[in-house]
Design a protein around this motif. Sequence first.
Motif, short mmCIF file in Angstrom:
data_model
loop_
_atom_site.label_atom_id
_atom_site.label_comp_id
_atom_site.label_asym_id
_atom_site.label_seq_id
_atom_site.Cartn_x
_atom_site.Cartn_y
_atom_site.Cartn_z
N ASN A 136 34.07 53.75 45.76
CA ASN A 136 32.73 53.48 45.25
C ASN A 136 31.66 53.57 46.33
OD1 ASN A 136 33.64 52.93 42.58
ND2 ASN A 136 34.30 50.90 43.27
N ILE A 137 31.96 54.20 47.46
CA ILE A 137 30.99 54.32 48.55
C ILE A 137 30.55 55.79 48.65
CG2 ILE A 137 30.62 54.06 51.03
CD1 ILE A 137 32.75 51.91 51.03
N ILE A 138 29.26 56.11 48.58
CA ILE A 138 28.11 55.23 48.36
C ILE A 138 27.95 54.99 46.85
CG2 ILE A 138 25.59 55.16 48.65
CD1 ILE A 138 25.90 56.84 51.11
N MET A 139 28.31 55.99 46.08
CA MET A 139 28.32 55.91 44.62
C MET A 139 29.75 56.10 44.15
SD MET A 139 25.28 55.32 43.49
CE MET A 139 25.35 55.87 41.77
N PRO A 140 30.08 55.68 42.94
CA PRO A 140 31.44 55.91 42.42
C PRO A 140 31.79 57.39 42.46
CG PRO A 140 30.27 54.37 41.01
CD PRO A 140 29.26 54.88 41.98
N ASN A 141 32.95 57.69 43.08
CA ASN A 141 33.38 59.08 43.22
C ASN A 141 34.05 59.55 41.94
OD1 ASN A 141 34.41 58.65 46.72
ND2 ASN A 141 32.41 58.74 45.79
N VAL A 142 33.22 59.81 40.93
CA VAL A 142 33.72 60.24 39.63
C VAL A 142 32.62 61.04 38.93
CG1 VAL A 142 32.98 58.06 38.59
CG2 VAL A 142 34.69 59.46 37.42
N TYR A 143 33.03 62.04 38.18
CA TYR A 143 32.06 62.77 37.35
C TYR A 143 32.79 63.35 36.14
CZ TYR A 143 33.77 67.20 39.33
OH TYR A 143 34.55 68.25 39.71
N ILE A 144 31.98 63.63 35.12
CA ILE A 144 32.46 64.28 33.90
C ILE A 144 31.55 65.46 33.61
CG2 ILE A 144 32.86 64.03 31.42
CD1 ILE A 144 33.40 61.08 31.87
N ARG A 145 32.14 66.61 33.40
CA ARG A 145 31.37 67.80 33.05
C ARG A 145 31.72 68.23 31.63
NH1 ARG A 145 32.05 71.48 38.57
NH2 ARG A 145 30.72 70.17 39.92
N ILE A 146 30.68 68.46 30.85
CA ILE A 146 30.85 68.91 29.46
C ILE A 146 30.33 70.34 29.38
CG2 ILE A 146 30.28 68.47 27.05
CD1 ILE A 146 29.76 65.56 27.80
N PHE A 147 31.19 71.26 28.97
CA PHE A 147 30.84 72.68 28.90
C PHE A 147 30.41 73.04 27.48
CE2 PHE A 147 33.64 72.14 32.48
CZ PHE A 147 33.07 72.95 33.45
N PRO A 148 29.70 74.14 27.32
CA PRO A 148 29.16 74.49 25.99
C PRO A 148 30.23 74.64 24.91
CG PRO A 148 28.06 75.77 27.69
CD PRO A 148 29.18 75.04 28.36
N ASN A 149 31.43 75.05 25.27
CA ASN A 149 32.48 75.23 24.25
C ASN A 149 33.19 73.94 23.90
OD1 ASN A 149 33.81 74.84 26.64
ND2 ASN A 149 35.23 76.57 26.38
N GLY A 150 32.74 72.80 24.45
CA GLY A 150 33.35 71.51 24.16
C GLY A 150 34.42 71.10 25.15
N SER A 151 34.65 71.90 26.15
CA SER A 151 35.64 71.55 27.18
C SER A 151 35.08 70.45 28.07
CB SER A 151 36.00 72.79 28.01
OG SER A 151 36.92 72.47 29.01
N VAL A 152 35.94 69.47 28.39
CA VAL A 152 35.55 68.32 29.19
C VAL A 152 36.39 68.31 30.47
CG1 VAL A 152 35.29 65.81 29.28
CG2 VAL A 152 34.96 67.04 27.11
N LEU A 153 35.76 68.18 31.62
CA LEU A 153 36.45 68.08 32.91
C LEU A 153 36.14 66.72 33.50
CD1 LEU A 153 38.02 69.24 35.34
CD2 LEU A 153 35.84 70.14 36.19
N TYR A 154 37.21 65.97 33.78
CA TYR A 154 37.09 64.62 34.36
C TYR A 154 37.70 64.67 35.76
CZ TYR A 154 38.02 59.64 35.15
OH TYR A 154 38.09 58.37 35.67
N SER A 155 36.95 64.25 36.78
CA SER A 155 37.41 64.26 38.17
C SER A 155 37.09 62.92 38.81
CB SER A 155 36.74 65.40 38.95
OG SER A 155 37.13 65.38 40.30
N ILE A 156 38.07 62.41 39.59
CA ILE A 156 37.90 61.11 40.24
C ILE A 156 38.73 61.09 41.51
CG2 ILE A 156 39.80 60.04 38.95
CD1 ILE A 156 38.16 57.44 38.99
N ARG A 157 38.24 60.39 42.53
CA ARG A 157 38.98 60.21 43.78
C ARG A 157 39.58 58.82 43.82
NH1 ARG A 157 37.98 59.34 49.69
NH2 ARG A 157 35.89 58.57 49.22
#
Length: 447
Positions: A136-157
């Motif tokens: 969580n330094i400096i911000m939480p190391n996580v993101y979610i990407r939503i693509f136009p075709n509805g595909s979701v990518l979840y990434s976290i350290r």
Amino acid sequence: MGSGHYIWAIFFFASLCSASLANNAKINFREKEKKVLDQILGAGKYDARIRPSGINGTENAPTLVYVNMFLRSISKIDDYKMEYSVQLTFREQWTDERLKFDDIQGRLKYLTLTEANRVWMPDLFFSNEKEGHFHNIIMPNVYIRIFPNGSVLYSIRISLTLACPMNLKLYPLDRQICSLRMASYGWTTNDLVFLWKEGDPVQVVKNLHLPRFTLEKFLTDYCNSKTNTGEYSCLKVDLLFKREFSYYLIQIYIPCCMLVIVSWVSFWLDQGAVPARVSLGVTTLLTMATQTSGINASLPPVSYTKAIDVWTGVCLTFVFGALLEFALVNYASRSDIHKENLKKKRRDLEQASLDAASDLLDTDSNATFAMPLVRHPGDPMALEKLRQCEVHMQPPKRPNCCKTWLSKFPTRSKRIDVISRITFPLVFALFNLVYWSTYLFREEEDE
């Protein structure tokens, strides 16, 4: 000149207008992203509690989640606790058709979120995890990407401490396989299936450094488990670690060999140097015992014999044998002294009897004795001549080189020391030959 200034003023005004329009376009573009997010994730439009549909929108088909990861570092591999720590970037990707949106003619490539609770998430967990935490330094190391075709990518350290059951029979000439297992906690395979992403599902950072191990290779596989509540999807990564032997060669094997060789110095000391030989034997024995206890302190108390146990046990036996050898030499030396005293007394008695007989002959010198011409069968002189004839008639024996060499050392104690000088190094060399050939070949077979 006036017309030139007029043209430059028109060009400058056009540039300002184009920049202003571009800024307005950017502002409108960001506003469009906000409208798209409100459109697909607005209140009453998306429910994160409901899982996405299966392939091609099939309601009864399971949701497919593709997994891949990037191993950033492996900080330690603990033999005593049988665990290892790893830091990785973990990624999941699936398709949720409820999240489809207009990409504005390819200008909107994807939408980015930092709140995982806004969309449906797979209930994946690490089954062999002992401890774990997010970064969580400096911000939480996580993101979610939503693509136009509805595909979701979840990434976290994340950083994890994982259990790694080890077989230490070949320690420290061993290889260990540590697994990383991921499974669904609540969704069965009828609802959720994890799959490895095709094409390099696991990446490892270059120049991965481990102090006492080398990562030889890794394998991905599936490990679905069946319980009373159903079958659950499971993925695993097997990491094959090879232990670096140079550390143990310098810290354990060479010092043990030196201690064993130092214990052999006792064989070359004088038999009368009792304090020196005793102190040398006891010191090497205590040092070897301390070395053995220090080695075992860093390993778990297992019920089987390890390769290092065989080595330290035999080395300790050699050191203890050198100490016992001096006890045997000391006993043989006292026995030799006792025999020498008995021989000296016997020689003194024989000399005294000869002196008495000579005195008796001197006193009876006037007496004359008639010597018989024919000796009786029991005559001692005749028996002696017969014995000499038998000795000359026997075939000559071949000389025994070992007995001839040992005959140079008249006492038994000295012979024991001389034999030990040769026997101990030969037996230790034979043990090394058997030990290294056995465990090195066994290591190759295990590969």
